[in-house]
Design a protein around this motif. Structure first.
Motif, PDB file in Angstrom:
ATOM      1  N   PHE A 146       1.216  -0.865  -0.292  1.00 48.18           N
ATOM      2  CA  PHE A 146      -0.263   0.185   0.346  1.00 48.18           C
ATOM      3  C   PHE A 146       0.815   1.049  -0.138  1.00 48.18           C
ATOM      4  O   PHE A 146       1.854   1.100   0.384  1.00 48.18           O
ATOM      5  CB  PHE A 146      -0.638   0.188   1.095  1.00 48.18           C
ATOM      6  CG  PHE A 146      -1.989   1.570   1.098  1.00 48.18           C
ATOM      7  CD1 PHE A 146      -3.131   1.002   0.714  1.00 48.18           C
ATOM      8  CD2 PHE A 146      -1.922   1.827   1.643  1.00 48.18           C
ATOM      9  CE1 PHE A 146      -4.505   1.888   0.611  1.00 48.18           C
ATOM     10  CE2 PHE A 146      -2.345   3.714   1.531  1.00 48.18           C
ATOM     11  CZ  PHE A 146      -3.733   2.957   1.491  1.00 48.18           C
ATOM     12  N   PRO A 147       1.095   2.393  -1.209  1.00 45.20           N
ATOM     13  CA  PRO A 147       1.321   3.352  -1.155  1.00 45.20           C
ATOM     14  C   PRO A 147       1.305   5.028   0.097  1.00 45.20           C
ATOM     15  O   PRO A 147       0.949   5.245  -0.508  1.00 45.20           O
ATOM     16  CB  PRO A 147       1.299   3.693  -2.259  1.00 45.20           C
ATOM     17  CG  PRO A 147       0.076   3.191  -2.499  1.00 45.20           C
ATOM     18  CD  PRO A 147      -0.552   2.722  -2.207  1.00 45.20           C
ATOM     19  N   MET A 148       1.687   4.428   1.289  1.00 42.31           N
ATOM     20  CA  MET A 148       1.418   4.830   2.464  1.00 42.31           C
ATOM     21  C   MET A 148       1.767   6.587   2.186  1.00 42.31           C
ATOM     22  O   MET A 148       0.849   7.379   2.498  1.00 42.31           O
ATOM     23  CB  MET A 148       2.054   4.671   3.131  1.00 42.31           C
ATOM     24  CG  MET A 148       1.066   4.951   4.492  1.00 42.31           C
ATOM     25  SD  MET A 148      -0.458   5.255   5.018  1.00 42.31           S
ATOM     26  CE  MET A 148      -0.675   3.695   5.462  1.00 42.31           C
ATOM     27  N   ALA A 149       2.654   6.738   1.746  1.00 41.66           N
ATOM     28  CA  ALA A 149       3.675   7.899   1.913  1.00 41.66           C
ATOM     29  C   ALA A 149       2.866   8.684   0.687  1.00 41.66           C
ATOM     30  O   ALA A 149       2.981   9.946   1.084  1.00 41.66           O
ATOM     31  CB  ALA A 149       4.821   7.875   1.455  1.00 41.66           C
ATOM     32  N   ARG A 150       2.632   8.200  -0.051  1.00 43.69           N
ATOM     33  CA  ARG A 150       2.114   8.773  -2.229  1.00 43.69           C
ATOM     34  C   ARG A 150       0.536   9.007  -0.852  1.00 43.69           C
ATOM     35  O   ARG A 150      -0.373  10.220  -1.464  1.00 43.69           O
ATOM     36  CB  ARG A 150       2.164   7.741  -2.901  1.00 43.69           C
ATOM     37  CG  ARG A 150       1.852   8.366  -3.716  1.00 43.69           C
ATOM     38  CD  ARG A 150       1.801   7.359  -5.368  1.00 43.69           C
ATOM     39  NE  ARG A 150       1.313   7.952  -6.458  1.00 43.69           N
ATOM     40  CZ  ARG A 150      -0.066   7.090  -6.904  1.00 43.69           C
ATOM     41  NH1 ARG A 150      -0.681   6.039  -5.887  1.00 43.69           N
ATOM     42  NH2 ARG A 150      -0.933   7.069  -8.212  1.00 43.69           N
ATOM     43  N   PHE A 151      -0.406   8.344  -0.579  1.00 45.33           N
ATOM     44  CA  PHE A 151      -1.770   8.346  -0.593  1.00 45.33           C
ATOM     45  C   PHE A 151      -1.308   9.625   0.280  1.00 45.33           C
ATOM     46  O   PHE A 151      -2.408  10.508   0.482  1.00 45.33           O
ATOM     47  CB  PHE A 151      -2.444   7.049   0.138  1.00 45.33           C
ATOM     48  CG  PHE A 151      -3.835   7.237  -0.202  1.00 45.33           C
ATOM     49  CD1 PHE A 151      -4.323   6.872  -0.394  1.00 45.33           C
ATOM     50  CD2 PHE A 151      -3.915   8.103   1.545  1.00 45.33           C
ATOM     51  CE1 PHE A 151      -5.674   6.992  -0.416  1.00 45.33           C
ATOM     52  CE2 PHE A 151      -5.487   7.467   1.479  1.00 45.33           C
ATOM     53  CZ  PHE A 151      -6.834   7.400   0.853  1.00 45.33           C
ATOM     54  N   THR A 152      -0.788   9.505   1.376  1.00 45.97           N
ATOM     55  CA  THR A 152      -0.623  10.249   2.851  1.00 45.97           C
ATOM     56  C   THR A 152      -0.531  11.949   2.135  1.00 45.97           C
ATOM     57  O   THR A 152      -1.281  12.858   1.946  1.00 45.97           O
ATOM     58  CB  THR A 152       0.165  10.425   3.621  1.00 45.97           C
ATOM     59  OG1 THR A 152      -0.720   8.437   4.489  1.00 45.97           O
ATOM     60  CG2 THR A 152      -0.247  11.669   4.770  1.00 45.97           C
ATOM     61  N   GLN A 153       0.495  11.660   1.142  1.00 46.77           N
ATOM     62  CA  GLN A 153       1.056  13.225   0.453  1.00 46.77           C
ATOM     63  C   GLN A 153      -0.431  13.743   0.075  1.00 46.77           C
ATOM     64  O   GLN A 153      -0.402  15.365  -0.275  1.00 46.77           O
ATOM     65  CB  GLN A 153       2.097  12.772  -0.884  1.00 46.77           C
ATOM     66  CG  GLN A 153       2.280  14.449  -0.744  1.00 46.77           C
ATOM     67  CD  GLN A 153       3.395  13.990  -1.830  1.00 46.77           C
ATOM     68  OE1 GLN A 153       3.928  12.646  -2.796  1.00 46.77           O
ATOM     69  NE2 GLN A 153       4.425  14.909  -2.235  1.00 46.77           N
TER      70      GLN A 153
END
Length: 285
Positions: A146-153
């Motif tokens: 899951f692309p957590m950093a990209r999603f959060t950004q």
């Protein structure tokens, strides 16, 4: 994406294409019956006859036009090969001129999913949407973290404005995010207006140039597009057929997350105008 049908915009777009044909007469000789029918974000779309057959042309004039043309036509060619012999399709690429920001694809007979929705044929559109996405991604699906950093950004870019409450609700859902997502060479702008229904199967148009995206992104965008034409709003009748393309746990854990992100982006872009019903439903989850 906002689209303009303003007469002055269309006339200007038509002039741009004629200028291109004057510069490259070998292209102009192949085209006739040119009609500009849509402009948006330094792009224009035309109906025309190309080498004697009905076709659609797109002209792009922003700084990344060559990359955009190569990306979109490359995606079409990739999927055309993958879908050969299957009951789902994309238009044929008839001509590419990346440096000119110009390409031509075959015209697709039939009504769009959006037109079908306006006539009350929701179940037909959902099944066509499920079928095309199933066939288009069948051989390219893979699991990735899951692309957590990209999603959060992306969430952070909508914070501090009219979508703040939706952003905060989505952040709470991140605690239950799936460990992995299904990634596939999908569409990238998958909504009912970009799906043509015809007797030999659905055809998707206007593919995004980038590949390998979370399948849930296409599912979420299509579901939202259908729900906008349903008096009942977003229901399982809309989501269940599309989410059946994903593992059960991933479907359950990822849909509301990506729905919340998409809603936050829409509210943020609109300055808080509209989306009251969707917002109320989402905040009650």
């Amino acid at each position: 994406m906002a689209r303009s049908f303003d007469t002055l915009d269309l006339v200007a777009a038509h002039r741009r294409l004629l200028d291109l044909f004057e510069e490259r007469p070998h292209l102009g000789a192949r085209a006739s019956g040119i009609e500009a029918f849509q402009t948006y974000h330094q792009r224009a779309v035309f109906r025309l006859t190309w080498d004697g057959r009905p076709a659609i042309a797109k002209l792009i004039w922003h700084a990344q036009k060559a990359r955009a043309v190569s990306g979109q036509t490359g995606a079409l060619k990739q999927l055309a090969e993958a879908l050969e012999g299957r009951p789902a399709h994309v238009p044929d690429v008839l001509h590419i001129a990346p440096k000119a920001g110009f390409f031509v694809i075959s015209f697709v007979e039939g009504l769009s999913g959006l037109e079908h929705l306006r006539e009350g044929r929701m179940a037909e559109v959902i099944e066509a949407g499920r079928l095309w996405l199933s066939e288009a991604t069948r051989t390219t699906r893979a699991q990735r973290p899951f692309p957590m950093a990209r999603f959060t950004q992306k969430l952070d870019s909508c914070a501090g404005g009219p979508a703040q409450d939706v952003v905060e609700r989505t952040r709470t859902l991140l605690a239950h995010a799936p460990e992995t997502l299904t990634i596939a060479a999908g569409h990238g702008d998958y909504w009912p207006g970009n799906l043509i229904l015809s007797p030999d199967g659905p055809t998707a148009i206007d593919l995004s140039g980038h590949r390998d995206i979370p399948l849930i992104e296409d599912i979420t965008r299509f579901s939202r597009g259908v729900s906008e034409h349903s008096e009942a709003g977003l229901t399982e009748a809309i989501t269940a057929p599309l989410l059946s393309l994903l593992p059960e746990d991933e479907a359950r854990q990822s849909f509301d997350l990506f729905y919340g992100l998409a809603l936050a982006q829409k509210i943020h872009a609109s300055g808080g105008i509209g989306y009251a019903h969707e917002r109320a439903r989402f905040l009650s989850l």
